[in-house]
Design a protein around this motif. Structure first.
Motif, PDB file in Angstrom:
ATOM      1  N   SER A   1       0.609  -1.092  -0.155  1.00  0.00           N
ATOM      2  CA  SER A   1      -0.069  -0.107  -0.084  1.00  0.00           C
ATOM      3  C   SER A   1       0.829   1.253   0.051  1.00  0.00           C
ATOM      4  CB  SER A   1      -0.947  -0.191   1.134  1.00  0.00           C
ATOM      5  OG  SER A   1      -0.029  -0.036   2.376  1.00  0.00           O
ATOM      6  N   LEU A   2       0.502   2.234  -0.743  1.00  0.00           N
ATOM      7  CA  LEU A   2       1.400   3.602  -0.813  1.00  0.00           C
ATOM      8  C   LEU A   2       0.625   4.672   0.196  1.00  0.00           C
ATOM      9  CD1 LEU A   2       3.249   5.423  -2.224  1.00  0.00           C
ATOM     10  CD2 LEU A   2       1.463   5.888  -3.705  1.00  0.00           C
ATOM     11  N   LYS A   3       1.469   5.034   1.213  1.00  0.00           N
ATOM     12  CA  LYS A   3       1.044   5.820   2.270  1.00  0.00           C
ATOM     13  C   LYS A   3       1.680   7.128   1.998  1.00  0.00           C
ATOM     14  CE  LYS A   3      -1.355   3.011   4.689  1.00  0.00           C
ATOM     15  NZ  LYS A   3      -2.773   2.898   4.700  1.00  0.00           N
ATOM     16  N   GLY A   4       0.829   8.176   1.852  1.00  0.00           N
ATOM     17  CA  GLY A   4       1.365   9.811   1.618  1.00  0.00           C
ATOM     18  C   GLY A   4       1.652   9.540   0.168  1.00  0.00           C
ATOM     19  N   LYS A   5       2.863  10.243  -0.381  1.00  0.00           N
ATOM     20  CA  LYS A   5       3.132  10.267  -1.549  1.00  0.00           C
ATOM     21  C   LYS A   5       4.318   9.348  -2.141  1.00  0.00           C
ATOM     22  CE  LYS A   5       2.363  15.303  -2.045  1.00  0.00           C
ATOM     23  NZ  LYS A   5       2.991  16.758  -2.256  1.00  0.00           N
ATOM     24  N   ASP A   6       5.177   9.046  -1.207  1.00  0.00           N
ATOM     25  CA  ASP A   6       6.195   7.872  -1.569  1.00  0.00           C
ATOM     26  C   ASP A   6       6.559   7.056  -0.421  1.00  0.00           C
ATOM     27  OD1 ASP A   6       6.913   9.796   0.424  1.00  0.00           O
ATOM     28  OD2 ASP A   6       8.789  10.560  -0.949  1.00  0.00           O
ATOM     29  N   THR A   7       5.768   6.633   0.223  1.00  0.00           N
ATOM     30  CA  THR A   7       6.242   5.540   1.452  1.00  0.00           C
ATOM     31  C   THR A   7       5.184   4.424   0.971  1.00  0.00           C
ATOM     32  OG1 THR A   7       6.406   7.348   3.206  1.00  0.00           O
ATOM     33  CG2 THR A   7       6.088   5.069   3.819  1.00  0.00           C
ATOM     34  N   LEU A   8       6.063   3.160   0.869  1.00  0.00           N
ATOM     35  CA  LEU A   8       5.418   2.113   0.529  1.00  0.00           C
ATOM     36  C   LEU A   8       5.386   1.251   1.643  1.00  0.00           C
ATOM     37  CD1 LEU A   8       6.940   0.991  -2.928  1.00  0.00           C
ATOM     38  CD2 LEU A   8       4.679   1.872  -2.399  1.00  0.00           C
ATOM     39  N   GLU A   9       4.527   0.372   1.850  1.00  0.00           N
ATOM     40  CA  GLU A   9       4.302  -0.559   3.060  1.00  0.00           C
ATOM     41  C   GLU A   9       3.844  -1.767   2.828  1.00  0.00           C
ATOM     42  OE1 GLU A   9       3.089   2.924   6.652  1.00  0.00           O
ATOM     43  OE2 GLU A   9       1.561   1.591   5.888  1.00  0.00           O
TER      44      GLU A   9
ATOM     45  N   ASP B   1       1.286  -4.819   4.236  1.00  0.00           N
ATOM     46  CA  ASP B   1       0.365  -4.988   5.400  1.00  0.00           C
ATOM     47  C   ASP B   1       0.180  -6.345   5.424  1.00  0.00           C
ATOM     48  OD1 ASP B   1      -1.614  -4.982   6.990  1.00  0.00           O
ATOM     49  OD2 ASP B   1      -3.068  -4.022   5.773  1.00  0.00           O
TER      50      ASP B   1
ATOM     51  N   VAL C   1       2.545  -4.181  10.175  1.00  0.00           N
ATOM     52  CA  VAL C   1       2.747  -3.010   8.820  1.00  0.00           C
ATOM     53  C   VAL C   1       4.142  -2.536   8.913  1.00  0.00           C
ATOM     54  CG1 VAL C   1       2.072  -0.981   7.579  1.00  0.00           C
ATOM     55  CG2 VAL C   1       0.468  -2.191   8.709  1.00  0.00           C
TER      56      VAL C   1
ATOM     57  N   ILE D   1       7.649  -1.285   6.765  1.00  0.00           N
ATOM     58  CA  ILE D   1       8.082  -0.226   5.639  1.00  0.00           C
ATOM     59  C   ILE D   1       9.063  -1.140   4.766  1.00  0.00           C
ATOM     60  CG2 ILE D   1       9.182   1.958   5.147  1.00  0.00           C
ATOM     61  CD1 ILE D   1       6.833   2.171   6.471  1.00  0.00           C
TER      62      ILE D   1
END
Length: 408
Positions: A107-115, A117, A124, A126
């Motif tokens: 999943s993409l959190k914010g503009k450029d953080t991939l997590e 899940d 969760v 990084i």
């Protein structure tokens, strides 16, 4: 086709996460030589990742240009090289950073953080942003709404605004009277229930279920039933009758062995490897009825906590065979309907757990709930069991319809 472990470092004999091995072929010659990954779509599906991620990863790792639409990597690369490279993708972008389970979503959190899940442990973690593929995924994030297993899609709701998580958590639902008496309504299989059953049955007919006759044999593996059969056989033998007809059948013998080894307490059962070896010894591995026995002997009133430890064993035996799934449902129906009727109100949670662990498929559960059957239990008990399962089955149907609409 043979399958391999998604995490090839895992040597657990019951590791249930499998994928097809890479299959490749070389095309062209000279400077135009390319390697085609012929089954990349199937591999990507097993990893729950878009095929484009895998193609791009191979390109970055092997220092070669790629053609995403045709699953091509420039240059000549043997299958072993590609498989080893895929291990790197799995470690970086598939396996949970905490429990190393592959049951994850990006999943993409914010503009450029991939997590990642993890649906297994709930953590969760990084994803390391240093790899070149990281930027590609940020620009092309996965659409987790399409193709997602409906049991985890808690945004979908059952009538009255209830999500599947509400049902699984035991919140008030259609078969609760609001006063905590969930069993009260299961006593009457009224006209509304009949209409719903007809609706379910009509829709299930489209799935081309293999019909099972009600008078087929079912295995009663309760301790009382085994003891009664043993006493009967002892009486026969005392009259001087010998031969195979006077011995307990293999299912009885296996069930008796399990009960004896555990002293009637499921917490004392032999480990799953020993159980599996015993099944092989009795030559029952190819018989769907073995799941009836396991469904009645591996669990007790604490079934919700006892499913997870046996997932590997059950998944290995079922092996996505619909007949084995049906047999497991039959064993559970006897366990809940006869041995532990207090569990009837928890059937939605129980079915959800088996479904979420890929032990029972959506199609099989819907077909099972489409009509009352006296194959495993009496008709009255069958009605109660299926009535209690109604909210979960209805949710599966509605989720399936929504999925079809999304595809369209």
């Amino acid at each position: 086709m043979s399958f391999i472990n998604i995490c090839r470092d895992n040597t657990d004999p019951f590791y249930r996460y499998k994928m097809p091995p890479i299959q490749s072929k070389t095309e062209g010659r000279g400077n135009g030589i390319k390697t085609a990954i012929v089954n990349l779509a199937e591999v990507a599906r097993a990893l729950n990742r878009p095929p484009s991620y895998l193609v791009k990863f191979f390109g970055y790792e092997l220092g070669a240009q790629t053609q995403i639409d045709r699953f091509l990597v420039n240059g000549a690369h043997d299958t072993g090289e590609l498989q080893d490279s895929l291990d790197g993708f799995i470690n970086k972008f598939v396996l949970c950073g905490s429990c190393k389970n592959p049951e994850t979503e990006i999943s993409l959190k914010g503009k450029d953080t991939l997590e990642r899940d993890c649906k297994a442990c709930g953590k969760v973690t990084i994803i390391d942003p240093k790899h070149k593929l990281y930027s590609y995924i940020v620009k092309n994030p996965p659409d987790n709404k399409k193709g997602k297993k409906s049991a985890t899609a808690t945004a979908n709701v059952v009538g009255g605004g209830k999500s599947i998580s509400d049902i699984a958590a035991g919140h008030e639902n259609e078969f609760s009277n609001g006063n905590g008496d969930e069993n009260n309504d299961t006593e009457n299989f009224d006209e509304d229930d009949d209409l719903l059953a007809k609706k379910i049955q009509a829709e299930a007919a489209q799935l081309q279920e293999l019909k099972i006759k009600d008078d087929e044999w079912a295995v009663d593996m309760s301790q009382e039933a085994i003891a009664a059969r043993a006493r009967e056989l002892e009486g026969i033998n005392s009259n001087g009758i010998n031969g195979s007809s006077t011995s307990l059948n293999k299912f009885d013998e296996f069930g008796e062995w399990l009960i004896k080894e555990s002293d009637g307490n499921v917490s004392n059962l032999p480990n799953d490897v020993e159980i599996y070896k015993k099944i092989v010894e009795f030559e029952l591995l190819e018989s769907p009825e073995i799941l009836q026995v396991l469904g009645q002997t591996l669990f007790d009133e604490n079934i919700l906590e006892e499913i997870e430890p046996h997932v590997g064993l059950l998944a290995k035996i079922i092996n996505e065979d619909s007949n084995f799934e049906k047999s497991l449902l039959g064993g559970l129906e006897r366990l809940i309907g006869i041995q532990y009727p207090s569990l009837i109100s928890q059937i939605p949670k129980i079915l959800h757990s088996f479904y979420d662990k890929d032990l029972l498929s959506e199609e099989i559960i819907i077909n099972w709930g489409s009509k009352v059957s006296k194959k495993y239990v009496s008709k009255d008990v069958s009605k109660k069991v299926r009535k209690a399962a109604k909210p979960f089955i209805q949710w599966l149907q509605e989720a399936e319809v929504e999925s079809d609409e999304d595809d369209e």
